[in-house]
Design an enzyme around this catalytic site. Structure first.
Site, PDB file in Angstrom:
ATOM      1  N   SER A  69      31.449  31.782  46.659  1.00  0.00           N
ATOM      2  CA  SER A  69      32.829  31.676  47.126  1.00  0.00           C
ATOM      3  C   SER A  69      32.938  31.739  48.644  1.00  0.00           C
ATOM      4  O   SER A  69      33.992  31.425  49.199  1.00  0.00           O
ATOM      5  CB  SER A  69      33.687  32.784  46.509  1.00  0.00           C
ATOM      6  OG  SER A  69      33.754  32.655  45.098  1.00  0.00           O
ATOM      7  N   GLY A 262      34.824  30.418  42.823  1.00  0.00           N
ATOM      8  CA  GLY A 262      34.295  29.348  43.661  1.00  0.00           C
ATOM      9  C   GLY A 262      35.014  29.290  44.992  1.00  0.00           C
ATOM     10  O   GLY A 262      36.001  29.988  45.219  1.00  0.00           O
ATOM     11  N   GLY A 264      36.714  27.183  48.607  1.00  0.00           N
ATOM     12  CA  GLY A 264      37.520  26.052  49.009  1.00  0.00           C
ATOM     13  C   GLY A 264      38.957  26.089  48.518  1.00  0.00           C
ATOM     14  O   GLY A 264      39.439  27.072  47.967  1.00  0.00           O
ATOM     15  N   CYS A 291      39.236  34.150  39.920  1.00  0.00           N
ATOM     16  CA  CYS A 291      39.257  33.678  41.311  1.00  0.00           C
ATOM     17  C   CYS A 291      39.664  32.206  41.383  1.00  0.00           C
ATOM     18  O   CYS A 291      40.799  31.870  41.054  1.00  0.00           O
ATOM     19  CB  CYS A 291      37.903  33.946  41.955  1.00  0.00           C
ATOM     20  SG  CYS A 291      37.918  33.787  43.765  1.00  0.00           S
ATOM     21  N   LEU A 292      38.791  31.303  41.793  1.00  0.00           N
ATOM     22  CA  LEU A 292      39.146  29.890  41.815  1.00  0.00           C
ATOM     23  C   LEU A 292      39.519  29.416  40.415  1.00  0.00           C
ATOM     24  O   LEU A 292      40.417  28.577  40.248  1.00  0.00           O
ATOM     25  CB  LEU A 292      38.005  29.045  42.382  1.00  0.00           C
ATOM     26  CG  LEU A 292      38.259  27.536  42.481  1.00  0.00           C
ATOM     27  CD1 LEU A 292      39.464  27.226  43.358  1.00  0.00           C
ATOM     28  CD2 LEU A 292      37.022  26.814  43.011  1.00  0.00           C
ATOM     29  N   GLN A 295      43.061  30.125  39.919  1.00  0.00           N
ATOM     30  CA  GLN A 295      43.911  29.194  40.651  1.00  0.00           C
ATOM     31  C   GLN A 295      43.967  27.824  39.964  1.00  0.00           C
ATOM     32  O   GLN A 295      45.039  27.210  39.862  1.00  0.00           O
ATOM     33  CB  GLN A 295      43.398  29.072  42.086  1.00  0.00           C
ATOM     34  CG  GLN A 295      43.480  30.385  42.860  1.00  0.00           C
ATOM     35  CD  GLN A 295      42.579  30.414  44.082  1.00  0.00           C
ATOM     36  OE1 GLN A 295      41.831  29.470  44.352  1.00  0.00           O
ATOM     37  NE2 GLN A 295      42.651  31.496  44.842  1.00  0.00           N
ATOM     38  N   PHE A 336      43.085  31.725  49.227  1.00  0.00           N
ATOM     39  CA  PHE A 336      44.246  31.013  48.692  1.00  0.00           C
ATOM     40  C   PHE A 336      44.855  31.871  47.593  1.00  0.00           C
ATOM     41  O   PHE A 336      44.174  32.719  47.010  1.00  0.00           O
ATOM     42  CB  PHE A 336      43.836  29.650  48.128  1.00  0.00           C
ATOM     43  CG  PHE A 336      43.369  28.671  49.181  1.00  0.00           C
ATOM     44  CD1 PHE A 336      44.230  27.688  49.655  1.00  0.00           C
ATOM     45  CD2 PHE A 336      42.079  28.739  49.690  1.00  0.00           C
ATOM     46  CE1 PHE A 336      43.803  26.785  50.626  1.00  0.00           C
ATOM     47  CE2 PHE A 336      41.649  27.846  50.653  1.00  0.00           C
ATOM     48  CZ  PHE A 336      42.514  26.866  51.126  1.00  0.00           C
ATOM     49  N   HIS A 375      37.674  40.042  41.131  1.00  0.00           N
ATOM     50  CA  HIS A 375      36.342  39.903  40.533  1.00  0.00           C
ATOM     51  C   HIS A 375      36.002  41.120  39.672  1.00  0.00           C
ATOM     52  O   HIS A 375      35.485  42.123  40.173  1.00  0.00           O
ATOM     53  CB  HIS A 375      35.286  39.736  41.628  1.00  0.00           C
ATOM     54  CG  HIS A 375      35.271  38.382  42.236  1.00  0.00           C
ATOM     55  ND1 HIS A 375      34.342  37.416  41.894  1.00  0.00           N
ATOM     56  CD2 HIS A 375      36.080  37.809  43.143  1.00  0.00           C
ATOM     57  CE1 HIS A 375      34.573  36.318  42.582  1.00  0.00           C
ATOM     58  NE2 HIS A 375      35.636  36.526  43.352  1.00  0.00           N
ATOM     59  N   GLU A 377      33.615  41.547  37.642  1.00  0.00           N
ATOM     60  CA  GLU A 377      32.176  41.742  37.385  1.00  0.00           C
ATOM     61  C   GLU A 377      31.560  42.804  38.289  1.00  0.00           C
ATOM     62  O   GLU A 377      30.430  43.240  38.050  1.00  0.00           O
ATOM     63  CB  GLU A 377      31.425  40.421  37.541  1.00  0.00           C
ATOM     64  CG  GLU A 377      31.118  39.985  38.963  1.00  0.00           C
ATOM     65  CD  GLU A 377      32.320  39.396  39.670  1.00  0.00           C
ATOM     66  OE1 GLU A 377      32.232  39.146  40.886  1.00  0.00           O
ATOM     67  OE2 GLU A 377      33.365  39.191  39.025  1.00  0.00           O
TER      68      GLU A 377
END
Length: 403
Positions: A69, A262, A264, A291-292, A295, A336, A375, A377
């Site tokens: 990430s 991830g 971006g 996370c990503l 989104q 983001f 996260h 984990e």
């Protein structure tokens, strides 16, 4: 090995816009606005450009640097003692780090830990990561806090002059993370199976021998410990590339779908990811995103995402579970966020940040589909949120039972 600054050197560098190189300096960090930090180089020699962010974790620097990430980012550690326990072959989240470089306050000391196999400086060199130490990371963190996460260029060169103006121009010219699809750079290139379970003292990593369910994980930049958490709960995992068609994913006959973390801009990755995820939601299978993945799921449901002022990165972020009122201390890494006012009917907010009230989780009211921004984990970080993996497995078990 000590990287200590010579005793006769100037005091620790602070904010020096376009300053001349101090005699002792062997590295420099130049921000897009011209702010310049001089320090001592570590890791690989060379230059790297990216978004400069800060992470407030007190431990787990090896996991942080290897988190996919962080693609496109230069990581500033607010905790001053980074590298003091060395590095090893186990505490990594991916084999080839995607981060651009690291910024440290204190010089790296000799490792003092029974698990240490290599000095952090040598570890960074072996992975071609550029670093700088000896700068005022508090000043840099305040700068990011006030102005937002800036573009920056980090350069390490032993001897010789630095072309600060050229580094400044490179930082200014870098387009930034908004609009970047970086998942395509860190995703796996082909499908593979995962059966490694979580690490335990004395035995290391284990292996799943009697799977109870099958999960397909879409890899937008998956951390290994997420896959280990799934395997530890009895899930055999098939990992597929970020752009794997829904038809191919369903051909694996999964009991559940996992959407990974991830890097971006989720809107950029969503160009190809959102149609896939919509089909997977329509399949009726349990879906869990992190996370990503959170989104992308939100975009697939009709919500919007936006770039944050400076993002959330650290292992000490409080999040409230709105269903129970319970507060979790979480590990986070995102720039983001999902806009909660854009969530459609049938989707409810499940978790919120107690730092700024931003969205930290959603769930569908009528289907076993949910996701979180943080996260669970815990690699690195607290383990308050491991129950989310258990919730996902419970959804799978319920879905597998005949009506």
């Amino acid at each position: 090995m000590s990287l200590a600054r010579p005793a006769a050197s100037a005091p620790a560098a602070g904010t020096q816009p376009m300053a001349e190189r101090p005699q002792w300096a062997s590295a420099v960090l130049v921000l897009g606005d011209g702010t310049t930090f001089w320090g001592l180089g570590l890791g690989a020699q060379g230059s790297a450009v990216g978004e400069v962010c800060f992470n407030t974790s007190m431990t787990g620097y090896q996991e942080i640097v290897t988190d996919p990430s962080y693609a496109g980012q230069i990581i500033t550690f607010t905790f001053p003692h980074i590298g003091n326990v060395g590095t090893n072959l186990e505490d990594i989240e991916t084999q080839n780090p995607a981060s651009r470089g690291v910024v440290l306050r204190a010089d790296i000391t000799e490792p003092s830990n029974w698990r240490a196999a290599q000095h952090l400086d040598a570890w960074l060199k072996a992975r071609n990561l550029v670093g700088i130490s000896g700068i005022d990371t508090r000043a840099l963190t305040r700068h990011i806090r006030d102005a937002g996460a800036p573009n920056g260029c980090i350069s390490h060169k032993t001897g010789g002059a630095f072309d600060v103006k050229a580094l400044h121009a490179e930082a200014r010219a870098w387009p930034g993370l908004e609009g970047m699809d970086l998942a395509k750079d860190v995703t796996c290139r082909q499908t593979y199976a995962w059966d490694e379970t979580r690490w335990s003292l004395g035995t290391g990593y284990g292996k799943l021998t009697a799977p109870k369910a099958h999960v397909v994980a879409i890899d937008y930049g998956a951390k290994r410990n997420i896959l280990r958490c799934l395997a530890s709960l009895g899930c055999s995992v098939t990992v597929v590339p970020a752009d794997a068609p829904a038809e191919d994913i369903l051909r694996h006959k999964p009991d559940g779908i996992f959407l990974s973390n991830g890097p971006g801009d989720p809107a950029a990755t969503g160009v190809y990811a959102v149609p896939i995820v919509r089909q997977l939601i329509d399949s009726g299978l349990p879906v869990f995103g992190i996370c990503l993945g959170h989104q992308i799921l939100s975009l697939a449901l009709g919500a919007r995402t936006a770039k944050m002022h400076l993002g959330h990165r650290g292992a000490n972020h409080p999040v409230k579970d709105l269903a129970t009122g319970r507060v979790e201390i979480t590990s986070q890494n995102h720039g983001f966020a999902v806009q909660p006012d854009s969530l459609p009917a049938g989707v409810e907010v499940s978790h919120v940040s107690l730092f700024d009230g931003s969205n930290e989780g959603i769930k569908l009211k009528d289907r076993p589909v949910f996701s979180v921004q943080y996260h669970p984990e815990a690699s690195p970080g607290p383990r308050d949120s491991h129950y989310l993996f258990e919730r996902f497995v419970a959804h799978i078990d319920a879905h597998k039972k005949p009506a």
